[in-house]
Design an enzyme around this catalytic site. Structure first.
Site, short mmCIF file in Angstrom:
data_model
loop_
_atom_site.label_atom_id
_atom_site.label_comp_id
_atom_site.label_asym_id
_atom_site.label_seq_id
_atom_site.Cartn_x
_atom_site.Cartn_y
_atom_site.Cartn_z
N GLY A 298 0.84 -1.20 0.00
CA GLY A 298 0.00 0.00 0.00
C GLY A 298 0.86 1.23 0.00
O GLY A 298 2.05 1.19 0.35
N PHE B 15 3.42 3.64 -0.79
CA PHE B 15 4.64 3.62 -1.58
C PHE B 15 5.44 2.33 -1.41
O PHE B 15 6.57 2.26 -1.89
CB PHE B 15 5.54 4.81 -1.21
N ASP C 33 0.09 10.51 9.92
CA ASP C 33 -0.79 9.53 9.27
C ASP C 33 -1.27 8.50 10.29
O ASP C 33 -1.29 7.28 10.02
CB ASP C 33 -0.06 8.83 8.12
#
Length: 354
Positions: A71, A73, A191
């Site tokens: 997922g 990069f 994130d």
């Protein structure tokens, strides 16, 4: 492959790559005056674990590489290294944004020098690999500890067992401890979401995937996100309004994302429905946040107090959000008052997937 931007923008000065690095050297070690790069002083219980701390990746000791997931990069693999199970992450080139994928690799190392029970430990990293491991799509390889219990995304949405208040509060407290440690060392994750929080075999949370992270300069509380940091973004459902507006980011951005994640732990539902652009606009312009009115879990005493905590976490003004240090004792207090599975109100605080 060198980073296309100054590595000092992403790593502490004493952990930056040096021209002395060998072909397969890790950029995670400090150069010593008058000597080659040395391994950071770190002792572990097992002899095999201590051998993992090397300034090189010993590729011949890498065995049984098998895919785990992919997922963003990169792709993650389960492997054996000196007989120990590890996670191998290969950061791949993004055809649409090669610069962002390279920046993502270096951002992964922002917390590599930190050691904490609630943060996934990095073992080594390199931008060069031997011919038999060569992959033209790969930018770099990172070895990390292997966390066996899956992630919070799976625990929330894929598993049938209930998540009682004692459990989701414990998970929340684990995440906050990790964030408090990161923020104290100038690292902003950017994130935080259930998929980026792994569960150990002991059911403890560990923050992972630092590909969107930023390192704040010493003494700075926020940092502008310019075009040279195009990897910064995070997942739109968890992104705070200041990031959507392109304003400087601070540790308070992680607090907003933590609030969304905690809401998911409580309700076991996705935070938003509808078109992505509509959600982004509504979060910024209309103060859209996940619903707390329709969920019976928020009617219990613990739920009502959690609701107040959430409203502070996702305040539109980042200055009004509490820090991880301020939140931690509040969440610990909620944990101490959480009802057990024997209480009459357990149905109000435990959500079970059908």
């Amino acid at each position: 492959m060198p980073s296309p931007i100054p590595v000092t923008r992403l790593l502490p000065a004493d952990l930056c790559p040096s021209p002395e690095l060998g072909t397969f050297s890790s950029p995670l070690t400090k150069p010593q005056a008058g000597s080659s790069l040395q391994v950071p002083v770190q002792r572990f219980a097992s002899r095999a674990a201590s051998r993992l701390w090397s300034s090189v990746i010993h590729w011949k000791e890498l065995r049984a590489v098998e895919p785990v997931g992919s997922g963003g990069f990169g792709s993650v693999y389960k492997a054996e290294y000196f007989g120990e199970t590890v996670a191998l992450k290969r950061v791949n080139k993004c055809a649409k944004n090669k610069l962002a994928s390279r920046q993502s690799f270096w951002a992964e190392l922002n917390a590599a020098h930190l050691r904490h029970a609630n943060i996934v430990r990095v073992i080594a990293a390199t931008t060069a690999v031997p011919a038999d491991f060569e992959d033209e799509r790969s930018i770099g390889t990172i070895l990390m500890e292997f966390v066996r219990g899956g992630n919070l995304q799976q625990a929330i949405y894929d598993r049938a067992e209930p998540l009682g208040a004692d459990r989701w509060l414990r998970y929340g407290a684990d995440i906050l401890r990790g964030l408090r440690f990161l923020h104290a060392h100038g690292v902003v994750h950017l994130d935080i979401k259930p998929a980026n929080v792994l569960l150990s075999s002991g059911d403890a949370c560990k923050i992972a995937d630092f590909g969107c992270s930023l390192k704040l300069d010493r003494g700075c509380e926020a940092r502008a996100v310019g075009p040279h940091l195009s990897h910064v973004g995070g997942t739109y459902t968890h992104r705070p309004p200041e990031m959507l507006r392109g304003e400087p980011v601070s540790p308070k951005a992680d607090i907003f994302s933590f609030g969304i994640t905690l809401w998911q732990l409580v309700t076991r539902e996705p935070p938003y429905t509808g078109d992505r652009q509509h959600v982004l606009y509504a979060v910024v312009a209309r103060g859209l946040r996940p619903s707390v009115d329709a969920h019976p879990v928020f009617r219990s005493e613990i739920g009502r107090r959690c609701r107040t905590l959430l409203s502070r976490c996702w305040s539109a003004d980042c200055r009004c959000r509490p820090s991880a240090r301020e939140l931690q004792p509040q969440l610990d207090e909620l944990r101490h008052g959480a009802v057990t599975s024997h209480d009459d109100t357990r149905d109000d605080v435990a959500i079970q997937k059908p």
